[in-house]
Design an enzyme around this catalytic site. Structure first.
Site, PDB file in Angstrom:
ATOM      1  N   ASP A   1     -11.714 -31.611  25.269  1.00 47.63           N
ATOM      2  CA  ASP A   1     -11.091 -30.287  25.102  1.00 47.63           C
ATOM      3  C   ASP A   1     -11.881 -29.418  24.064  1.00 47.63           C
ATOM      4  OD1 ASP A   1     -10.087 -31.894  23.102  1.00 47.63           O
ATOM      5  OD2 ASP A   1      -8.262 -31.961  23.614  1.00 47.63           O
TER       6      ASP A   1
ATOM      7  N   ASN B   1       3.641 -36.122  20.808  1.00 48.54           N
ATOM      8  CA  ASN B   1       4.480 -35.876  21.868  1.00 48.54           C
ATOM      9  C   ASN B   1       4.058 -36.422  23.250  1.00 48.54           C
ATOM     10  OD1 ASN B   1       2.480 -34.397  22.717  1.00 48.54           O
ATOM     11  ND2 ASN B   1       3.596 -32.434  22.951  1.00 48.54           N
TER      12      ASN B   1
ATOM     13  N   HIS C   1       0.979 -36.218  24.469  1.00 50.54           N
ATOM     14  CA  HIS C   1      -0.149 -35.614  25.300  1.00 50.54           C
ATOM     15  C   HIS C   1      -1.408 -36.464  25.164  1.00 50.54           C
ATOM     16  CE1 HIS C   1      -1.170 -33.084  21.458  1.00 50.54           C
ATOM     17  NE2 HIS C   1      -2.249 -33.539  21.678  1.00 50.54           N
TER      18      HIS C   1
ATOM     19  N   GLU D   1      -0.361 -31.493  28.105  1.00 50.18           N
ATOM     20  CA  GLU D   1       1.193 -31.333  27.175  1.00 50.18           C
ATOM     21  C   GLU D   1       2.083 -31.804  28.061  1.00 50.18           C
ATOM     22  OE1 GLU D   1       1.266 -30.941  24.206  1.00 50.18           O
ATOM     23  OE2 GLU D   1       0.463 -29.291  23.460  1.00 50.18           O
TER      24      GLU D   1
HETATM   25  C1  GLP Z   1      -5.315 -33.185  19.338  1.00 51.53           C
HETATM   26  C2  GLP Z   1      -6.217 -33.350  20.553  1.00 51.53           C
HETATM   27  C3  GLP Z   1      -6.076 -34.645  21.170  1.00 51.53           C
HETATM   28  C4  GLP Z   1      -5.788 -35.647  20.190  1.00 51.53           C
HETATM   29  C5  GLP Z   1      -4.453 -35.383  19.410  1.00 51.53           C
HETATM   30  C6  GLP Z   1      -4.028 -36.325  18.345  1.00 51.53           C
HETATM   31  O1  GLP Z   1      -4.418 -31.882  19.612  1.00 51.53           O
HETATM   32  N1  GLP Z   1      -6.370 -32.424  21.433  1.00 51.53           N
HETATM   33  O2  GLP Z   1      -7.235 -34.876  22.152  1.00 51.53           O
HETATM   34  O3  GLP Z   1      -5.694 -36.962  20.773  1.00 51.53           O
HETATM   35  O4  GLP Z   1      -4.216 -33.893  19.334  1.00 51.53           O
HETATM   36  O5  GLP Z   1      -4.577 -35.890  17.258  1.00 51.53           O
HETATM   37  P1  GLP Z   1      -4.583 -36.969  15.964  1.00 51.53           P
HETATM   38  O6  GLP Z   1      -5.703 -37.894  16.211  1.00 51.53           O
HETATM   39  O7  GLP Z   1      -5.200 -35.825  15.041  1.00 51.53           O
HETATM   40  O8  GLP Z   1      -3.415 -37.276  15.760  1.00 51.53           O
END
Ligand code: GLP
Length: 241
Positions: free
Chosen positions: A67, A136, A138, A143
């Site tokens: 992404d 949450n 995702h 989402e």
């Molecule tokens: C972000 C990314 C995800 C990631 C998630 C968790 O928004 N788009 O790909 O897995 O949130 O992030 P973190 O590893 O910083 O907790």
């Protein structure tokens, strides 16, 4: 679904990097699906060590990132393009031509998203997809919602994700409200999936996922229960809270 509960983040990162290493050694032309966020940072550090210390070879590896924020320049320090260069690509012998990250500034999103999925197919599909998970539930930027997109698409970020990700920005107002993300269908086409989670903040969602009883678009990560080859690697904190 395989589950590894590691004692801490360092061990989790090593276990994840070892899986990636084994897969690259088995297939030097591997197509990797990569994630951003703080969770995989330790794994990337371990992979850099493996490259520098043991000669782990990325020269034939292809990567597709999950992404990118919409409207953000590639050179912006909060872009996922920047993240990947800083955290991994600049430190290994990967050919930049073989690294693909969604373009958050595409002028024709619909056409671009379709092409991104087609390109993945053209390269033979993703052999190993690395995933983090949002608080949450995702995955990538898919989402919780009434429906989930199958293919790569532009999505709105939820307030909870905007808040969670605001820690990387100077202020919450700077966090983009939309993103371009691989869809759930794109992710589920990967041959193998490894999901990483660490820390207390992930404990609630991990508990829900590990129940393994139901799938729901309100918990996008639960879609992984439909996949035949998923490994979940978490630390004690994400397991026990
Ligand atoms: C972000 C990314 C995800 C990631 C998630 C968790 O928004 N788009 O790909 O897995 O949130 O992030 P973190 O590893 O910083 O907790």
């Amino acid at each position: 679904m395989k589950l590894y509960v590691e004692k801490d983040y360092e061990k989790l990162s090593k276990v994840a990097a070892n899986i990636v290493r084994e897969e690259i050694e088995k297939n030097p032309n591997i197509v990797l699906g990569l994630a951003t966020g703080s969770t995989p940072e330790g794994m990337y550090r371990e992979l850099i060590k493996m490259h520098k210390g043991e000669g782990l070879d990325f020269s034939k590896v292809t990567t597709f990132n999950l992404d990118e924020y919409v409207g953000i320049d590639e050179g912006h320090p909060n872009s996922y393009h920047y993240f990947m260069k800083e955290m991994l690509f600049n430190h290994i012998n990967i050919d930049f031509k073989n690294t693909f990250i969604p373009d958050g500034k595409t002028k024709d999103p619909e056409k671009y998203c379709k092409k991104y999925d087609e390109l993945i197919e053209k390269k033979g599909g993703i052999d190993l997809q690395i995933l983090g998970i949002g608080e949450n539930g995702h995955i990538a930027f898919n989402e919780p919602d009434e429906t989930l997109n199958l293919g790569t698409s532009i999505v709105n970020l939820t307030q909870s994700t905007i808040e969670a990700n605001s820690r990387f920005f100077d202020s919450i107002d700077e966090v983009p409200k939309t993103a371009i993300t691989m869809g759930i269908g794109t992710i589920l086409k990967a041959k193998k999936i490894v999901l990483l989670a660490n820390g207390k903040k992930k404990a609630k969602v991990i508990k829900e996922l590990l129940k393994g009883e139901k799938i729901s678009t309100k918990l996008p990560a639960s879609m992984l229960l439909l996949h035949p080859n998923v490994t979940i690697i978490i630390d004690q904190e994400a397991y026990n809270g």
